[in-house]
Design a protein around this motif. Structure first.
Motif, PDB file in Angstrom:
ATOM      1  N   LEU A   1       0.837  -1.206   0.000  1.00  0.00           N
ATOM      2  CA  LEU A   1       0.000   0.000   0.000  1.00  0.00           C
ATOM      3  C   LEU A   1       0.870   1.254   0.000  1.00  0.00           C
ATOM      4  O   LEU A   1       0.624   2.192  -0.766  1.00  0.00           O
ATOM      5  CB  LEU A   1      -0.919  -0.011   1.226  1.00  0.00           C
ATOM      6  CG  LEU A   1      -1.777   1.253   1.429  1.00  0.00           C
ATOM      7  CD1 LEU A   1      -2.857   1.342   0.359  1.00  0.00           C
ATOM      8  CD2 LEU A   1      -2.415   1.257   2.820  1.00  0.00           C
ATOM      9  N   ALA A   2       1.912   1.267   0.858  1.00  0.00           N
ATOM     10  CA  ALA A   2       2.783   2.447   0.960  1.00  0.00           C
ATOM     11  C   ALA A   2       3.496   2.721  -0.363  1.00  0.00           C
ATOM     12  O   ALA A   2       3.579   3.879  -0.814  1.00  0.00           O
ATOM     13  CB  ALA A   2       3.796   2.229   2.086  1.00  0.00           C
ATOM     14  N   VAL A   3       3.997   1.677  -1.014  1.00  0.00           N
ATOM     15  CA  VAL A   3       4.725   1.868  -2.280  1.00  0.00           C
ATOM     16  C   VAL A   3       3.784   2.362  -3.372  1.00  0.00           C
ATOM     17  O   VAL A   3       4.131   3.254  -4.158  1.00  0.00           O
ATOM     18  CB  VAL A   3       5.409   0.549  -2.712  1.00  0.00           C
ATOM     19  CG1 VAL A   3       6.053   0.713  -4.084  1.00  0.00           C
ATOM     20  CG2 VAL A   3       6.445   0.120  -1.691  1.00  0.00           C
ATOM     21  N   VAL A   4       2.561   1.792  -3.430  1.00  0.00           N
ATOM     22  CA  VAL A   4       1.585   2.227  -4.440  1.00  0.00           C
ATOM     23  C   VAL A   4       1.247   3.701  -4.248  1.00  0.00           C
ATOM     24  O   VAL A   4       1.137   4.461  -5.226  1.00  0.00           O
ATOM     25  CB  VAL A   4       0.313   1.355  -4.375  1.00  0.00           C
ATOM     26  CG1 VAL A   4      -0.781   1.945  -5.270  1.00  0.00           C
ATOM     27  CG2 VAL A   4       0.616  -0.081  -4.807  1.00  0.00           C
ATOM     28  N   GLU A   5       1.106   4.132  -2.999  1.00  0.00           N
ATOM     29  CA  GLU A   5       0.794   5.543  -2.729  1.00  0.00           C
ATOM     30  C   GLU A   5       1.941   6.454  -3.175  1.00  0.00           C
ATOM     31  O   GLU A   5       1.712   7.538  -3.701  1.00  0.00           O
ATOM     32  CB  GLU A   5       0.493   5.735  -1.240  1.00  0.00           C
ATOM     33  CG  GLU A   5      -0.823   5.143  -0.790  1.00  0.00           C
ATOM     34  CD  GLU A   5      -2.009   5.693  -1.553  1.00  0.00           C
ATOM     35  OE1 GLU A   5      -2.185   6.931  -1.567  1.00  0.00           O
ATOM     36  OE2 GLU A   5      -2.750   4.899  -2.170  1.00  0.00           O
ATOM     37  N   ILE A   6       3.160   6.007  -2.954  1.00  0.00           N
ATOM     38  CA  ILE A   6       4.331   6.794  -3.395  1.00  0.00           C
ATOM     39  C   ILE A   6       4.335   6.898  -4.924  1.00  0.00           C
ATOM     40  O   ILE A   6       4.604   7.964  -5.491  1.00  0.00           O
ATOM     41  CB  ILE A   6       5.635   6.149  -2.876  1.00  0.00           C
ATOM     42  CG1 ILE A   6       5.707   6.285  -1.356  1.00  0.00           C
ATOM     43  CG2 ILE A   6       6.853   6.795  -3.530  1.00  0.00           C
ATOM     44  CD1 ILE A   6       6.825   5.471  -0.717  1.00  0.00           C
ATOM     45  N   MET A   7       4.031   5.785  -5.612  1.00  0.00           N
ATOM     46  CA  MET A   7       3.990   5.787  -7.083  1.00  0.00           C
ATOM     47  C   MET A   7       2.910   6.749  -7.599  1.00  0.00           C
ATOM     48  O   MET A   7       3.112   7.450  -8.591  1.00  0.00           O
ATOM     49  CB  MET A   7       3.714   4.379  -7.595  1.00  0.00           C
ATOM     50  CG  MET A   7       4.832   3.383  -7.305  1.00  0.00           C
ATOM     51  SD  MET A   7       6.348   3.731  -8.213  1.00  0.00           S
ATOM     52  CE  MET A   7       5.874   3.201  -9.857  1.00  0.00           C
ATOM     53  N   LYS A   8       1.759   6.794  -6.922  1.00  0.00           N
ATOM     54  CA  LYS A   8       0.700   7.729  -7.319  1.00  0.00           C
ATOM     55  C   LYS A   8       1.186   9.174  -7.175  1.00  0.00           C
ATOM     56  O   LYS A   8       0.910  10.022  -8.032  1.00  0.00           O
ATOM     57  CB  LYS A   8      -0.540   7.519  -6.451  1.00  0.00           C
ATOM     58  CG  LYS A   8      -1.321   6.248  -6.727  1.00  0.00           C
ATOM     59  CD  LYS A   8      -2.549   6.177  -5.813  1.00  0.00           C
ATOM     60  CE  LYS A   8      -3.306   4.875  -5.998  1.00  0.00           C
ATOM     61  NZ  LYS A   8      -4.450   4.782  -5.067  1.00  0.00           N
ATOM     62  N   LEU A   9       1.896   9.442  -6.072  1.00  0.00           N
ATOM     63  CA  LEU A   9       2.383  10.793  -5.822  1.00  0.00           C
ATOM     64  C   LEU A   9       3.396  11.208  -6.884  1.00  0.00           C
ATOM     65  O   LEU A   9       3.370  12.336  -7.378  1.00  0.00           O
ATOM     66  CB  LEU A   9       3.025  10.847  -4.429  1.00  0.00           C
ATOM     67  CG  LEU A   9       3.375  12.237  -3.881  1.00  0.00           C
ATOM     68  CD1 LEU A   9       2.127  13.102  -3.767  1.00  0.00           C
ATOM     69  CD2 LEU A   9       4.059  12.108  -2.520  1.00  0.00           C
TER      70      LEU A   9
END
Length: 860
Positions: free
Chosen positions: A845-853
């Motif tokens: 979840l944390a990595v996906v959120e970083i990729m979105k940012l």
């Protein structure tokens, strides 16, 4: 006889071939029926129940699931097989129910036939069942009669026939017995013919039946409906393609795992079970059920928004629509003639009152009935706060000269405030021919050439807007019993009224929304080109450089020419059902998904040929409704746009479910593949994989299927890809699957002692089981949007929250109920291991959120 182009023959030529006075004899009726058949339409042969049931199992995904279920039964995994087969059965039942709408088009066409018709046989008038009418019969037509067959008019007295359901023309057509048509005249221009399904709106006439049953123009449409095959929807084709890819991928992955496992001296039976469980994992068995349920929920939402969808996949097809081919009359317009402009030098109420009194429309149950032009004038009078019904009663009509097509005028003598007043209504030129005076400051003076020129300029101005313009004149008389020629002479000009079937108020915004969404809107109508072009420009449909062409011009094009021109044509006028089919086919050859709206008999074949057919529910004929995939209960073109938005939402949500399921499955595949390649003890045993699939694949995927629409959903272009998975989506599935698989492998390695001195395989499997299950549940929140953060959408989907809680409880039950824990061969974790697991499960979840940012910042 039936092949004769009757509309090209003079009345004298017709009279030499048939008896236009006495009609047929009884023996001639029998001969004609034997030669040309009954006046009935042939029903299409319905496919058997067994064949329709087999259709439900043609999708590749369904076939793979059935094979997986059979294999699982062989190895004692009965529960999973039952779940899979229940999903397959659910799809079949829903599909059968939807298909039982079957093909009601032909039955609806039959229902449009009049139960009886008036004929002259053996020199006597008699009423017969419409099915008993034969070619050669002499038919009597009166106002209000439905036309029971195709007829060549032999007598006409102010005869007009409403043919909108067949030709799309918004106003009734005058019919003339002595008229002779050109050989290439289209249906709407054949003024000496009346066609089955038409209705006599005014006057009286007689005619010879030229075609019955399937040989009528309506019968030809019925034949077109028979010949038009139902094609699979884009979603069905895309799911089928996805099923093939997944099936091949599952076979390859299972083969690799089985081969590597055997080469590494693992138990062949254990490896086969692992491979089978992985096959079930790779093919998301819940996807067909998720797609079906999401579509069904979409259907329910559309019912609340005035659209009834008769075929589940059609909802998603709407979301892919890139072209809307729309009928004009009753769809883009209100199908009600309305006075839009007027011009008079005097009091407008005097003009409106004169138009009302020189008029044969009457009020019935609160509504004006009669010729649409005359009802429009009566309604106009009421909009000016005039007591129309009282005026008709007070100002009694004491004489009249009915309208006829030669004079193109109607005259009445009414007693208005005790004065006998002549009122003459008709075409502008025809009224001006009998006008001698005008009124200036309340005084009657001879009309001037300047005034006549001003009248003609106003008429031309209204005509340029496609308004149908009528003029009114008047005079006072002493004696009502005077000749018609004297009634219509030395009149005083009063004014002009222009009317049209106006656009629906909401259509302009709907077309603007369509264009913003990259959807082309095309008008296809049987009406005249001038009228169609004026409406097209008023509603913003016609853009600069777009063409307006007629049916004759379309006939002059071959299919290749039409293919090259179709994207540059905005309006088609005076078209036939065959033309509509060609237009839709040309758009489809360009790769477009075509939606077609309509309400008439003439629209039915095109509604069926289009990818999605939308019929009007209020004014639409039963034929159109029977041929359509969707029925609009409010007859609102804007509802089509609403349905497209819902379709886009559904497709987005199905793609979210696919992205979620496949990224989870990639993670599972990665875990097993790496463990086998490195000859590790299995991180997960088959029952673990099957349980995680059961828990995480169903409810979260279904909850994602009811997500709300993304912001700006109607500001993007239609998707043209033939695949449900584009490159961007493929990348997200791959890297997110790697994250889930990587986190699970790390948990296994940590628990089994590969990264830590203390540990064992059971602890590693337990940590892997928890990490894989919970990381997938948490990952479902990342799927809400490929761009927006989970923190902005966490509370927006209450169903996803509920699904997560239920599935988390199911996972914890396996861990903390001793008997179940033993069945799954899981261990217990201490606090330290739980801390590690909880930390790891949030990494994807944390990595996906970083990729979105990163992606969002890249756009700015």
């Amino acid at each position: 006889m039936k092949d004769t182009k009757w509309y090209t023959q003079t009345l004298e030529e017709v009279s030499t071939r048939v008896d236009v006075v006495n009609g047929l004899t009884t023996s001639q009726v029998m001969e004609s029926r034997e030669k040309f058949g009954e006046n009935k339409l042939v029903e299409a042969k319905r496919r058997s129940f067994f064949l329709r049931l087999l259709d439900q199992f043609k999708d590749v995904t369904i076939v793979i699931l059935i094979i997986a279920a059979v294999i699982n039964v062989q190895f004692g995994e009965a529960v999973d097989s039952i779940v899979i087969l229940a999903i397959v059965a659910l799809n079949a039942v829903i599909g059968m129910v939807q298909e039982d709408k079957a093909d009601k088009s032909l039955k609806a066409l039959q229902d449009m036939s009049t139960p009886t018709a008036k004929v002259i046989r053996d020199g006597k008038e008699q009423a017969v069942n419409s099915h008993d009418i034969v070619v050669g019969d002499l038919i009597i037509l009166d106002a209000g009669d439905l036309v029971a067959a195709d007829i060549r008019i032999t007598k006409s007295n102010s005869l007009t026939v409403q043919e909108a359901s067949l030709t799309g023309e918004s106003v009734p057509v005058e019919k003339h017995a002595d008229y002779v048509c050109a050989e290439d005249a289209v249906l709407g221009d054949r003024k000496n013919m009346a066609y089955s399904s038409g209705m006599v709106s005014y006057g009286r006439g007689q005619g010879i039946v030229t075609a019955v049953g399937m040989d009528t123009e309506v019968g030809k449409i019925a034949q077109l409906l028979n010949e038009t095959k139902n094609e699979p929807t884009p979603l069905q084709m895309q799911l089928n393609q996805l099923g093939k890819v997944l099936g091949i991928g599952a076979i390859i992955a299972c083969g690799i795992i089985l081969l590597v496992g055997v080469l590494n001296n693992h138990d062949p039976l254990e490896m086969f079970l692992t491979a089978v469980s992985l096959a079930v994992a790779v093919v998301p068995e819940s996807l067909p059920a998720v797609a079906t349920i999401v579509l069904a929920l979409g259907v329910q939402r559309l019912v609340e928004r005035h659209a009834i969808v008769r075929n589940l996949p059609s909802v998603e097809t709407l979301g892919s629509a890139s072209v809307i081919c729309s009928d004009k009359t009753g769809t883009l317009t209100q199908n009600v003639m309305t006075v839009m402009e007027y011009w008079t030098e005097g009091d407008v109420k005097e003009l409106a009152q004169g138009m009302l009194l020189c008029n044969d429309s009457r009020k019935n149950n609160g509504a004006w009935v009669g010729d649409p032009t005359e009802t429009a004038l009566s309604v106009w009078a009421e909009t000016l706060d005039m007591p129309a019904t009282e005026l008709l009663t007070q100002h009694v009509r004491i004489n009249e000269v009915p309208f006829d097509s030669t004079r193109k005028r109607m005259s009445t003598i009414n007693v208005i405030d005790g004065v006998k007043t002549v009122l003459v209504k008709g075409g502008v030129d025809e009224v001006l021919n009998v006008v001698k005076y005008m009124e200036v400051d309340g005084k009657v003076v001879p009309i001037t050439s300047e005034y006549i020129q001003e009248i003609q300029e106003k008429n031309k101005e209204m005509g340029s807007k496609a308004l149908r313009v009528l003029a009114l004149a008047k005079k006072v008389v002493e004696d009502e019993n005077i000749e018609a020629a004297e009634i219509e002479s030395e009149l005083v000009f009063v004014g002009l009224a222009g009317m049209i079937d106006p656009p629906r108020p909401e259509v302009v915004d709907a077309i603007r929304t369509s264009k913003n969404a990259g959807i082309k809107v095309v008008m296809i109508t049987g009406d005249h080109a001038i009228t169609a072009e004026a409406i097209g420009r008023e509603i913003g449909l016609l853009e600069e450089g777009q063409l307006v062409i007629t049916g004759k011009e379309l006939d002059a094009m071959d299919d290749d020419e039409l293919f090259n021109q179709v994207e540059h044509i905005g309006v088609y006028a005076r078209v036939s059902p065959e033309h509509k089919m060609r237009i839709i086919s040309a758009w489809k050859k360009h790769g477009h998904i075509v939606a077609m709206t309509g309400d008439g008999v003439n629209d039915a074949p095109a509604l069926k040929r289009a990818d999605i057919g939308a019929a009007m529910g209020i004014v639409g004929t039963e034929v159109a409704k029977g041929a359509a995939d969707m029925v609009l209960t409010d007859d609102n073109f804007a509802t089509v746009v609403v349905a497209i938005e819902e379709g886009r939402r559904i497709k987005d949500n199905i793609k979210k479910a696919i992205a979620y399921l496949l990224s989870c499955n990639v993670g599972e595949l990665l875990v097993l593949l790496i463990a086998i390649l490195f000859d590790w003890p299995a991180p997960l045993i088959p029952i673990h994989i099957l349980w995680i699939n059961l828990v995480t694949d169903s409810l979260p995927a279904l909850a994602l299927g009811v997500d709300g629409a993304e912001e700006g959903i109607m500001d993007r272009k239609p998707e043209t890809s033939k695949s449900l998975i584009n490159k961007g989506m493929m990348w997200r599935i791959a890297y997110q699957g790697v994250l889930i698989g990587g986190a699970t492998l790390f948990a296994y390695m940590y628990g089994s002692g590969m990264l830590w001195e203390a540990g064992d395989v059971e602890t590693g499997q337990t940590m892997a089981f928890i990490t894989l299950g919970f990381s997938q549940l948490i990952h479902s929140y990342s799927i809400h949007s490929s761009e927006k953060s989970v923190f902005t959408s966490f509370w927006k989907n209450k169903y996803l929250l509920l699904a997560t809680l239920v599935n988390a409880a199911m996972m914890l039950a396996v861990l903390f109920i001793p008997a179940v824990n033993d069945l799954f061969k899981l261990g217990t974790l201490d606090l330290h291991h739980w801390e590690i697991v909880v930390g790891i499960m949030f990494i994807p979840l944390a990595v996906v959120e970083i990729m979105k940012l990163i992606k969002l910042n890249g756009k700015h």
